[in-house]
Write a protein that holds these residues in place. Structure first.
Motif, short mmCIF file in Angstrom:
data_model
loop_
_atom_site.label_atom_id
_atom_site.label_comp_id
_atom_site.label_asym_id
_atom_site.label_seq_id
_atom_site.Cartn_x
_atom_site.Cartn_y
_atom_site.Cartn_z
N GLU A 143 -1.43 14.41 9.26
CA GLU A 143 -2.61 14.78 10.05
C GLU A 143 -2.63 14.05 11.38
O GLU A 143 -2.96 14.63 12.42
CB GLU A 143 -3.88 14.49 9.24
N ASP A 144 -2.28 12.74 11.36
CA ASP A 144 -2.21 11.98 12.62
C ASP A 144 -1.14 12.56 13.54
O ASP A 144 -1.34 12.64 14.76
CB ASP A 144 -1.91 10.51 12.32
N GLU A 180 9.91 7.62 4.75
CA GLU A 180 9.16 7.55 3.49
C GLU A 180 9.37 8.77 2.60
O GLU A 180 9.15 8.70 1.39
CB GLU A 180 7.67 7.38 3.78
N THR A 181 9.77 9.90 3.18
CA THR A 181 9.88 11.12 2.40
C THR A 181 11.30 11.57 2.15
O THR A 181 11.56 12.26 1.16
CB THR A 181 9.11 12.27 3.09
N PRO A 211 0.83 -1.21 0.00
CA PRO A 211 0.00 0.00 0.00
C PRO A 211 0.86 1.26 0.00
O PRO A 211 1.86 1.33 0.72
CB PRO A 211 -0.80 -0.14 1.30
N ALA A 212 0.48 2.22 -0.80
CA ALA A 212 1.24 3.46 -0.89
C ALA A 212 1.17 4.21 0.43
O ALA A 212 0.15 4.21 1.12
CB ALA A 212 0.69 4.32 -2.03
N PHE A 213 2.28 4.85 0.77
CA PHE A 213 2.34 5.63 2.00
C PHE A 213 1.51 6.90 1.84
O PHE A 213 1.69 7.66 0.89
CB PHE A 213 3.79 5.98 2.32
N ASP A 214 0.57 7.10 2.76
CA ASP A 214 -0.31 8.26 2.71
C ASP A 214 0.31 9.37 3.57
O ASP A 214 0.12 9.42 4.78
CB ASP A 214 -1.70 7.89 3.23
N LEU A 215 1.08 10.23 2.92
CA LEU A 215 1.79 11.28 3.64
C LEU A 215 0.84 12.24 4.34
O LEU A 215 1.07 12.64 5.48
CB LEU A 215 2.69 12.05 2.67
N VAL A 216 -0.25 12.61 3.66
CA VAL A 216 -1.20 13.56 4.24
C VAL A 216 -1.83 13.00 5.51
O VAL A 216 -1.91 13.68 6.53
CB VAL A 216 -2.28 13.94 3.21
N LYS A 217 -2.25 11.74 5.45
CA LYS A 217 -2.87 11.13 6.62
C LYS A 217 -1.86 11.02 7.77
O LYS A 217 -2.20 11.27 8.93
CB LYS A 217 -3.40 9.73 6.29
#
Length: 603
Positions: free
Chosen positions: A91-92, A140-141, A82-88
């Motif tokens: 936000e967390d 991840e970034t 699954p792709a890493f959801d940077l925005v989520k």
């Protein structure tokens, strides 16, 4: 030194590997390129062989296309993770940061010391979650090479704080305020430039805080003073001796061995640490430790007294730890004996873990109800509360029968007796004289010294110098419970089986006795902290194990697992075993790989 050869195939050398990669890249580049040389660009030699080369090229191209199609059909491409959801994730991170800020703002202070109270469990969970999220986002970034460089910097950072900790430099930094690097260098009798370089490394990672006070108009330039961060305060041996000891031991047990892995595995093939077999002219030396302070644990020298294939009944294993300390033919505990100050730090670190840990590794130790979950029956809870009635029954039997064995609990390799002390407190029906504490002679001597100094927690408990690779003494046989707490993880599978065998032989023929294993567990879902412990255990010649690993050991030793509880949060487990019906110590086991020595303890 000779060692059994494994069947692991060796990879090509770095040079050959790079050459192969270069050739693959060149081939791929040629096959994918649309560039076609014009006839004018061909030499006379190239033109004379053009037809032959074209035929070979077409054949190879056809062959590669066929292989590619076959491979594609035979081996489906795995689905992408699954792709890493940077925005989520961000936000967390923000949501948890707001919760932590609110928690800290509403946190009361200690009225007596006008300081914040210790962190609550909720605060610790928030801090850990934020830290993990931050690391995940960075991983991840961040550019891949930057991540690798960050890991390399961590190694230098660890080395820097370790040397300053060894020199007790953190003790001289005031808890409030700063100290000049020059004054710190004088305090620890070190070169100022050297201290400045080490401090600079720690300032760059936030372990220390650098400043330039009193330099008017010269804010730019390297720091001249340093002060504590919230982390470096834990490295003061005068105010935080327990955490400082844990840090010292983590380096000595970890980094020294890690640095020697290439050499170690070159010597011993690419295998886990294992008992060595030797030819007659390749046997390793036997050492006798000699103390310069009588019965204390301070050992100043060792003397070679012979040659051995194994140390008594203990299958000998060379370890990365011993190699890292420069004594490859000594067991880890023998190495520690050569460095009294490190041995003292090790004892202090283990005592700190006993006092601060929860679950199976300290605290209640399952005396009440262990919080781990049973793998077969989630509703079942592990407890030693049943020992209360067993203690009374055995006391009554001893009164009516002089030949009855009053031993109830034998703490095997029990160290300084923290488990038994907790047990006697939690279950007062158990009498001290029903308990036996076993460990190496120098450890038992330290227990006696502690008791002479006023420690009465083990008053009445029988202490016994004993090597758990040997048969249990007669007075320790037939106990209701044999406890192995943080023991098996120090040893390889073959050694662990040997330890369990000796305890199996000590169980009564009635089958009522139990062996209780309490120690760290290898989690199915790896965490960095859990795998770090496993790597350190490998340095010492041991390993963390999961349920399958424990069941395999017990079966090989002629034991049956009656219950297995694991606490994922605390990364600990409890294994309860009984004697396997119909299996004698001399019988053939199902897994010959784990066979160490199947001799039984004869009466």
């Amino acid at each position: 030194m000779a060692s059994p050869k494994s069947n692991v195939s060796m990879p090509p050398t770095l040079e050959a590997d790079n050459k192969n990669k270069s050739e693959d890249m060149e081939s791929q580049s040629q096959s994918q390129s649309s560039f076609a040389p014009t006839p004018e660009a061909k030499s006379e030699d190239e033109g004379s062989h053009e037809s032959q080369r074209k035929t070979v090229h077409d054949d190879n191209k056809s062959k590669k296309a066929t292989e590619k199609a076959t491979t594609s059909t035979a081996t489906p491409t795995p689905s992408a993770s699954p792709a890493f959801d940077l925005v989520k994730a961000a936000e967390d991170l923000l949501a948890n940061a707001k919760k932590l800020t609110a928690t800290l703002d509403s946190k009361p202070t200690d009225a007596n010391h006008d300081a914040p109270l210790p962190p609550s469990p909720e605060e610790m969970i928030l801090r850990q979650h934020i830290a993990k999220l931050g690391k995940k986002i960075a991983l991840e970034t961040g550019p891949p090479m930057a991540q690798l460089m960050s890991e390399m910097a961590t190694v230098a950072d660890t080395a820097a704080w370790n040397i300053l900790l060894t020199w007790r430099a953190f003790d001289h930094i005031p808890l409030n305020g700063s100290i000049s690097i020059a004054d710190l260098a004088r305090a620890i009798q070190a070169d100022e430039n050297l201290v400045s370089r080490f401090a600079g490394m720690l300032i760059s990672t936030g372990k220390l805080i650098g400043s330039r006070p009193g330099i008017d108009g010269k804010e730019n330039g390297p720091p001249t003073h340093i002060s504590h961060s919230r982390i470096s305060r834990l490295l003061r041996t005068n105010t935080s001796p327990a955490t400082a000891a844990i840090a010292i031991v983590s380096f000595g047990n970890g980094m020294k061995g890690f640095a020697k892995w290439p050499e170690y595995f070159a010597r011993h093939d690419r295998r886990e640490p294992y008992p060595m077999s030797y030819s007659s002219d390749e046997q390793i030396l036997v050492y006798e430790s000699r103390s310069s302070k009588g019965s204390s644990t301070a050992v100043s020298s060792v003397k070679v007294i012979g040659r051995r294939v194994q140390d008594g009944n203990r299958p000998f294993v060379q370890t990365p730890f011993s190699l890292g300390w420069g004594h490859p033919d000594l067991a880890p505990w023998e190495v520690k004996a050569l460095y009294p100050e490190y041995a003292r730090m090790f004892e202090m670190a283990m005592a700190a873990k006993d006092k601060g840990a929860q679950g199976a590794l300290g605290g209640d130790l399952g005396v009440g109800v262990y919080r781990g979950v049973n793998s077969e029956d989630p509703g079942s809870k592990f407890s030693l509360a049943w020992l209360a009635s067993e203690a009374a029954a055995r006391l009554g039997a001893a009164i009516n029968n002089k030949n009855a064995k009053p031993s109830l609990v034998v703490d095997v390799g029990g160290g300084l007796g923290h488990f038994l002390a907790n047990l006697l407190t939690e279950i007062p029906e158990i009498k001290p004289e029903q308990c036996i504490l076993q460990d190496r002679p120098e450890v038992i001597a330290q227990v006696a010294k502690n008791m002479e100094g006023g420690d009465e927690r083990l008053k009445g408990v029988k202490t016994m110098a004993h090597d758990f690779f040997n048969c249990q003494p007669e007075e320790a046989k037939g106990a209701a419970v044999y406890v192995l707490r943080r023991v098996l993880l120090d040893y390889c599978d073959q050694q662990a089986v040997s330890i369990l065998e000796r305890l199996r032989d000590a169980l009564s023929d009635s089958g009522e006795g139990r062996i209780i294993i309490m120690e760290g567990v290898l989690l199915d879902k790896p965490t960095p902290e859990n795998r770090l412990v496993d790597m350190v255990m490998m340095n010492l010649g041991g390993k963390l194990r999961n349920e399958e690993g424990y069941r395999k050991l017990c079966k090989a030793a002629g034991l049956k697992v009656m219950g297995y509880w694991v606490d994922v949060e605390g990364a600990s487990c409890v294994v309860e075993c009984v004697k396997e019906d119909g299996m004698g110590g001399s019988q053939e086991r199902s897994d010959p790989v784990l066979t160490a020595s199947w001799d039984t303890c004869l009466d």
